[in-house]
Design a protein around this motif. Structure first.
Motif, mmCIF file in Angstrom:
data_model
loop_
_atom_site.group_PDB
_atom_site.id
_atom_site.type_symbol
_atom_site.label_atom_id
_atom_site.label_comp_id
_atom_site.label_asym_id
_atom_site.label_seq_id
_atom_site.Cartn_x
_atom_site.Cartn_y
_atom_site.Cartn_z
ATOM 1 N N SER A 50 31.490 -48.407 -105.901
ATOM 2 C CA SER A 50 31.811 -48.620 -104.492
ATOM 3 C C SER A 50 30.560 -48.963 -103.697
ATOM 4 C CB SER A 50 32.458 -47.370 -103.889
ATOM 5 O OG SER A 50 33.765 -47.177 -104.359
ATOM 6 N N THR A 51 30.725 -49.812 -102.702
ATOM 7 C CA THR A 51 29.657 -50.075 -101.746
ATOM 8 C C THR A 51 29.637 -48.955 -100.717
ATOM 9 O OG1 THR A 51 29.792 -52.474 -101.992
ATOM 10 C CG2 THR A 51 28.823 -51.659 -99.947
ATOM 11 N N LEU A 52 28.440 -48.522 -100.347
ATOM 12 C CA LEU A 52 28.273 -47.499 -99.321
ATOM 13 C C LEU A 52 27.810 -48.163 -98.032
ATOM 14 C CD1 LEU A 52 27.999 -44.589 -98.293
ATOM 15 C CD2 LEU A 52 25.706 -44.533 -99.302
ATOM 16 N N VAL A 53 28.546 -47.938 -96.957
ATOM 17 C CA VAL A 53 28.160 -48.396 -95.621
ATOM 18 C C VAL A 53 27.837 -47.161 -94.790
ATOM 19 C CG1 VAL A 53 28.924 -49.569 -93.515
ATOM 20 C CG2 VAL A 53 29.617 -50.443 -95.751
ATOM 21 N N TYR A 54 26.719 -47.188 -94.083
ATOM 22 C CA TYR A 54 26.338 -46.005 -93.302
ATOM 23 C C TYR A 54 25.444 -46.436 -92.146
ATOM 24 C CZ TYR A 54 21.463 -45.742 -94.862
ATOM 25 O OH TYR A 54 20.131 -45.991 -95.058
ATOM 26 N N GLY A 55 24.911 -45.447 -91.431
ATOM 27 C CA GLY A 55 24.186 -45.723 -90.195
ATOM 28 C C GLY A 55 22.820 -46.338 -90.308
ATOM 29 N N GLY A 56 22.330 -46.589 -91.505
ATOM 30 C CA GLY A 56 21.117 -47.384 -91.682
ATOM 31 C C GLY A 56 19.803 -46.646 -91.675
ATOM 32 N N GLY A 57 19.797 -45.331 -91.388
ATOM 33 C CA GLY A 57 18.543 -44.594 -91.341
ATOM 34 C C GLY A 57 18.095 -44.102 -92.705
ATOM 35 N N GLY A 73 21.852 -47.289 -108.783
ATOM 36 C CA GLY A 73 22.206 -48.696 -108.949
ATOM 37 C C GLY A 73 23.283 -49.195 -108.015
ATOM 38 N N GLY A 74 23.550 -48.462 -106.939
ATOM 39 C CA GLY A 74 24.633 -48.830 -106.030
ATOM 40 C C GLY A 74 24.228 -49.830 -104.968
ATOM 41 N N GLN A 75 25.238 -50.399 -104.329
ATOM 42 C CA GLN A 75 25.085 -51.341 -103.227
ATOM 43 C C GLN A 75 25.206 -50.559 -101.925
ATOM 44 O OE1 GLN A 75 24.517 -54.530 -103.835
ATOM 45 N NE2 GLN A 75 25.115 -55.752 -102.058
ATOM 46 N N VAL A 76 24.170 -50.621 -101.079
ATOM 47 C CA VAL A 76 24.165 -49.853 -99.835
ATOM 48 C C VAL A 76 23.890 -50.779 -98.658
ATOM 49 C CG1 VAL A 76 23.178 -47.900 -98.580
ATOM 50 C CG2 VAL A 76 23.307 -47.838 -101.087
ATOM 51 N N VAL A 77 24.742 -50.677 -97.648
ATOM 52 C CA VAL A 77 24.616 -51.476 -96.434
ATOM 53 C C VAL A 77 24.397 -50.540 -95.252
ATOM 54 C CG1 VAL A 77 25.783 -53.080 -94.866
ATOM 55 C CG2 VAL A 77 26.124 -53.275 -97.343
ATOM 56 N N GLY A 78 23.350 -50.780 -94.475
ATOM 57 C CA GLY A 78 23.066 -49.976 -93.297
ATOM 58 C C GLY A 78 23.326 -50.759 -92.032
ATOM 59 N N VAL A 79 23.784 -50.052 -90.998
ATOM 60 C CA VAL A 79 24.025 -50.683 -89.697
ATOM 61 C C VAL A 79 23.370 -49.798 -88.642
ATOM 62 C CG1 VAL A 79 25.738 -51.666 -88.144
ATOM 63 C CG2 VAL A 79 26.282 -51.417 -90.586
ATOM 64 N N ILE A 80 22.391 -50.341 -87.928
ATOM 65 C CA ILE A 80 21.619 -49.519 -86.995
ATOM 66 C C ILE A 80 21.320 -50.315 -85.729
ATOM 67 C CG2 ILE A 80 19.374 -50.182 -87.950
ATOM 68 C CD1 ILE A 80 18.496 -47.241 -87.608
ATOM 69 N N PRO A 81 21.447 -49.693 -84.559
ATOM 70 C CA PRO A 81 21.090 -50.397 -83.321
ATOM 71 C C PRO A 81 19.582 -50.439 -83.125
ATOM 72 C CG PRO A 81 21.931 -48.213 -82.822
ATOM 73 C CD PRO A 81 22.082 -48.401 -84.304
ATOM 74 N N ASN A 82 19.128 -51.418 -82.346
ATOM 75 C CA ASN A 82 17.698 -51.604 -82.122
ATOM 76 C C ASN A 82 17.000 -50.321 -81.684
ATOM 77 O OD1 ASN A 82 16.956 -54.367 -82.623
ATOM 78 N ND2 ASN A 82 18.260 -54.957 -80.906
ATOM 79 N N PHE A 83 17.579 -49.629 -80.699
ATOM 80 C CA PHE A 83 16.877 -48.500 -80.098
ATOM 81 C C PHE A 83 16.779 -47.291 -81.025
ATOM 82 C CE2 PHE A 83 21.226 -47.429 -79.153
ATOM 83 C CZ PHE A 83 21.264 -46.046 -79.152
ATOM 84 N N LEU A 84 17.555 -47.291 -82.119
ATOM 85 C CA LEU A 84 17.477 -46.182 -83.064
ATOM 86 C C LEU A 84 16.581 -46.486 -84.259
ATOM 87 C CD1 LEU A 84 21.051 -44.614 -83.309
ATOM 88 C CD2 LEU A 84 19.010 -43.670 -82.244
ATOM 89 N N GLN A 85 16.040 -47.674 -84.299
ATOM 90 C CA GLN A 85 15.191 -48.040 -85.439
ATOM 91 C C GLN A 85 14.054 -47.048 -85.619
ATOM 92 O OE1 GLN A 85 15.286 -49.902 -88.013
ATOM 93 N NE2 GLN A 85 15.397 -52.082 -87.587
ATOM 94 N N MET A 110 30.659 -51.129 -88.871
ATOM 95 C CA MET A 110 30.914 -50.114 -89.893
ATOM 96 C C MET A 110 32.409 -49.999 -90.164
ATOM 97 S SD MET A 110 28.127 -47.248 -88.644
ATOM 98 C CE MET A 110 28.434 -46.012 -89.899
ATOM 99 N N TYR A 111 33.213 -50.042 -89.105
ATOM 100 C CA TYR A 111 34.664 -49.986 -89.297
ATOM 101 C C TYR A 111 35.159 -51.200 -90.072
ATOM 102 C CZ TYR A 111 39.620 -49.733 -88.645
ATOM 103 O OH TYR A 111 40.964 -49.687 -88.914
ATOM 104 N N ASP A 112 34.727 -52.365 -89.662
ATOM 105 C CA ASP A 112 35.226 -53.591 -90.290
ATOM 106 C C ASP A 112 34.860 -53.681 -91.759
ATOM 107 O OD1 ASP A 112 36.292 -54.367 -87.869
ATOM 108 O OD2 ASP A 112 34.631 -55.686 -87.325
ATOM 109 N N ARG A 113 33.718 -53.118 -92.119
ATOM 110 C CA ARG A 113 33.258 -53.196 -93.508
ATOM 111 C C ARG A 113 33.949 -52.174 -94.417
ATOM 112 N NH1 ARG A 113 28.323 -55.757 -95.135
ATOM 113 N NH2 ARG A 113 27.847 -57.390 -93.627
#
Length: 207
Positions: A50-57, A73-85, A110-113
């Protein structure tokens, strides 16, 4: 936050493992039992393909889960807003790191993915993410499962509060039933595989 665009997986379930979106804490000042759960979840997600989608931190439980998935060996996608970088320290080792202009855009992506949502222990941000998806479920805007992992009883006070809203007539039992509660990481995947969306009339929420 705008309402979800697409409730369906991006491909039929039989052609690929479900993409799991993780909501959890970004704090590292927590009991080791929560950290172990995050690491186990990340590792098992990768092992299942499974691909893991999370908050990117890369900090807190979210960072531990991402690292464990990557190491396995997993596929990980992060999603983070600019101000939280800087606050959450965007993870540099991901397959994909999406930087957004706002929290709203972050949650939308994150929802769409995602095909399903997994909630580990966390704070107010985790509560915000989880309750928003549950609200969409209540209103029949979403048909994706929400699995709450009650590690060492962490979520018991929240579940009691939800039960209280049902008892006092502010929510329906079907809204409480939309929360799939498990206590072991292994049980998450059983719940995802067995999930079938309800077919209740959304108008019944207001009656």
């Amino acid at each position: 936050m705008s309402e979800p665009i697409d409730q369906t997986p991006t491909a039929p379930a039989e052609t690929r493992p479900p993409t799991l979106c993780l909501f959890c804490g970004s704090s590292s000042r927590v009991d080791p039992i929560y950290k172990q759960a995050a690491e186990r979840f990340g590792r098992m997600t990768a092992e299942r393909g499974s691909t893991l989608v999370y908050g990117g931190g890369r900090v807190g439980l979210m960072g531990l889960a991402a690292d464990a998935a990557i190491d396995a060996g997993g596929q990980v996608v992060g999603v983070i807003p600019n101000f939280l970088q800087e606050l959450e320290v965007g993870h540099s080792g991901l397959a994909e790191l999406i930087v957004t202009d706002s929290m709203h855009a972050r949650k939308q992506i994150m929802y769409d993915r995602a095909d399903a949502f997994v909630v580990l222990p966390g704070g107010l941000g985790t509560l915000d993410e989880m309750v928003e998806v549950l609200t969409w479920t209540q209103l029949k805007l979403s048909a994706k499962p929400v699995i709450l992992v009650d590690v060492a009883g962490y979520w018991e006070p929240f579940l009691k509060l939800v039960d209280h809203t049902v008892e006092r007539g502010f929510a329906r039992q079907e809204n409480r039933d939309a929360i799939a509660v498990v206590r072991e990481i292994d049980q998450i995947f059983e719940k995802v595989d067995a999930w079938r969306p309800g077919d209740a009339d959304p108008r019944s929420k207001w009656i």
